[in-house]
Design a protein around this motif. Sequence first.
Motif, mmCIF file in Angstrom:
data_model
loop_
_atom_site.group_PDB
_atom_site.id
_atom_site.type_symbol
_atom_site.label_atom_id
_atom_site.label_comp_id
_atom_site.label_asym_id
_atom_site.label_seq_id
_atom_site.Cartn_x
_atom_site.Cartn_y
_atom_site.Cartn_z
ATOM 1 N N VAL A 79 -19.086 1.168 -5.471
ATOM 2 C CA VAL A 79 -19.984 0.656 -4.053
ATOM 3 C C VAL A 79 -19.591 -0.735 -4.261
ATOM 4 O O VAL A 79 -19.936 -1.454 -4.853
ATOM 5 N N GLU A 80 -18.984 -1.084 -3.020
ATOM 6 C CA GLU A 80 -19.016 -2.631 -2.928
ATOM 7 C C GLU A 80 -20.326 -3.026 -1.811
ATOM 8 O O GLU A 80 -20.365 -2.395 -0.966
ATOM 9 N N ASP A 81 -20.611 -4.098 -2.171
ATOM 10 C CA ASP A 81 -21.737 -4.783 -1.468
ATOM 11 C C ASP A 81 -20.913 -5.372 -0.137
ATOM 12 O O ASP A 81 -20.579 -6.269 -0.131
ATOM 13 N N ALA A 82 -21.362 -4.681 1.002
ATOM 14 C CA ALA A 82 -20.929 -5.427 2.172
ATOM 15 C C ALA A 82 -21.621 -6.738 2.726
ATOM 16 O O ALA A 82 -21.212 -7.379 3.213
ATOM 17 N N SER A 83 -22.799 -7.262 2.074
ATOM 18 C CA SER A 83 -23.533 -8.371 2.384
ATOM 19 C C SER A 83 -23.267 -9.462 1.375
ATOM 20 O O SER A 83 -23.806 -10.511 1.763
ATOM 21 N N HIS A 91 -20.963 4.118 -9.848
ATOM 22 C CA HIS A 91 -21.569 5.273 -10.184
ATOM 23 C C HIS A 91 -20.882 6.048 -11.013
ATOM 24 O O HIS A 91 -19.892 6.386 -10.948
ATOM 25 N N LEU A 92 -21.616 6.280 -12.152
ATOM 26 C CA LEU A 92 -21.052 7.293 -13.078
ATOM 27 C C LEU A 92 -21.343 8.449 -13.234
ATOM 28 O O LEU A 92 -22.462 8.940 -12.495
ATOM 29 N N LYS A 93 -20.512 9.545 -13.811
ATOM 30 C CA LYS A 93 -20.559 10.983 -13.894
ATOM 31 C C LYS A 93 -21.882 11.130 -14.765
ATOM 32 O O LYS A 93 -22.279 10.313 -15.586
ATOM 33 N N ASP A 94 -22.299 12.294 -14.654
ATOM 34 C CA ASP A 94 -23.538 12.537 -15.809
ATOM 35 C C ASP A 94 -22.934 12.674 -17.111
ATOM 36 O O ASP A 94 -22.103 13.188 -17.624
ATOM 37 N N LEU A 138 -9.345 6.261 -6.375
ATOM 38 C CA LEU A 138 -10.852 5.941 -6.948
ATOM 39 C C LEU A 138 -11.738 5.877 -5.632
ATOM 40 O O LEU A 138 -11.391 5.167 -4.595
ATOM 41 N N PRO A 139 -12.596 6.537 -5.573
ATOM 42 C CA PRO A 139 -13.303 6.560 -4.394
ATOM 43 C C PRO A 139 -14.447 5.121 -4.236
ATOM 44 O O PRO A 139 -15.097 4.973 -5.039
ATOM 45 N N VAL A 140 -14.030 4.407 -3.275
ATOM 46 C CA VAL A 140 -14.857 3.128 -2.993
ATOM 47 C C VAL A 140 -15.363 3.066 -1.554
ATOM 48 O O VAL A 140 -14.741 3.203 -0.704
ATOM 49 N N THR A 141 -16.470 2.882 -1.658
ATOM 50 C CA THR A 141 -17.393 2.603 -0.499
ATOM 51 C C THR A 141 -17.710 1.309 -0.350
ATOM 52 O O THR A 141 -17.991 0.561 -1.163
ATOM 53 N N SER A 142 -18.164 0.868 1.025
ATOM 54 C CA SER A 142 -18.802 -0.305 1.389
ATOM 55 C C SER A 142 -20.300 -0.190 1.872
ATOM 56 O O SER A 142 -20.220 0.448 2.971
ATOM 57 N N GLU A 143 -21.307 -0.768 1.345
ATOM 58 C CA GLU A 143 -22.736 -0.531 1.592
ATOM 59 C C GLU A 143 -23.536 -1.847 1.582
ATOM 60 O O GLU A 143 -22.938 -2.708 0.776
ATOM 61 N N ALA A 144 -24.333 -2.110 2.284
ATOM 62 C CA ALA A 144 -25.294 -3.370 2.187
ATOM 63 C C ALA A 144 -26.361 -2.865 1.275
ATOM 64 O O ALA A 144 -27.229 -2.219 1.586
ATOM 65 N N ILE A 145 -26.180 -3.486 0.032
ATOM 66 C CA ILE A 145 -27.037 -3.097 -1.129
ATOM 67 C C ILE A 145 -27.596 -4.509 -1.679
ATOM 68 O O ILE A 145 -28.049 -4.559 -2.625
ATOM 69 N N SER A 146 -27.695 -5.591 -0.915
ATOM 70 C CA SER A 146 -27.860 -6.967 -1.471
ATOM 71 C C SER A 146 -29.362 -6.972 -2.049
ATOM 72 O O SER A 146 -30.228 -6.280 -1.620
ATOM 73 N N HIS A 147 -29.367 -8.001 -3.008
ATOM 74 C CA HIS A 147 -30.570 -8.133 -3.418
ATOM 75 C C HIS A 147 -30.912 -9.594 -3.800
ATOM 76 O O HIS A 147 -29.677 -10.110 -3.777
ATOM 77 N N ASP A 148 -31.954 -10.074 -3.706
ATOM 78 C CA ASP A 148 -32.431 -11.611 -3.459
ATOM 79 C C ASP A 148 -31.671 -12.504 -4.788
ATOM 80 O O ASP A 148 -31.064 -13.448 -4.723
#
Length: 189
Positions: A79-83, A91-94, A138-148
Amino acid sequence: MSTDPLALVAIQRCTSDDTLVYFEAAEISSGYDQSDPRRTFVAIGRKSLHLVARSLQPWLGTKRDVPSHIPYTSIARVVEDASSIGVLVLHLKDTSDPFWRPFQVTLSGFQHRTRFLMHLRAAWETDDLLKLGVVRELPVTSEAISHDSWSRALPPQILPFKGYKRCVLDGYSFFMRNSFSSAGARMHS
């Protein structure tokens, strides 16, 4: 950060017999929690993602049982942080390794996230092809997951001048006049 052969040889001495192709300085933490990030070199090898301490010692963190590599077969998606420009979450498999629970590894502080992700995709897809004989992306998505705390680790951004817009190409940004339009699009119409 680099594909410099001498730097890769120095970092490779801390890893297993895997051949390294690219490395980047980053901060790593388990999950989305950024309370205890560890500064490390993240190196892309032929078989796995390697973690090497800044002192060029195998990455052990505070515990002796912390793994120093993540096999590509353990990575389910990215997951790429969009912000922000310097944050990725793997994200890891079990996995049976308790250190990587909740099965997320946050990498922040990249200078060249786009280039790192390009090398990671190539290595993951090649490893998948060689081990499973199947061509997959490779599954790559973009989501806003930013942290201060991530915004403090990022380099300052230069804003465009008045009358200009910021454009990004292959991870590099540059400024173009707002009035610019692509001549190639008009020529093919």
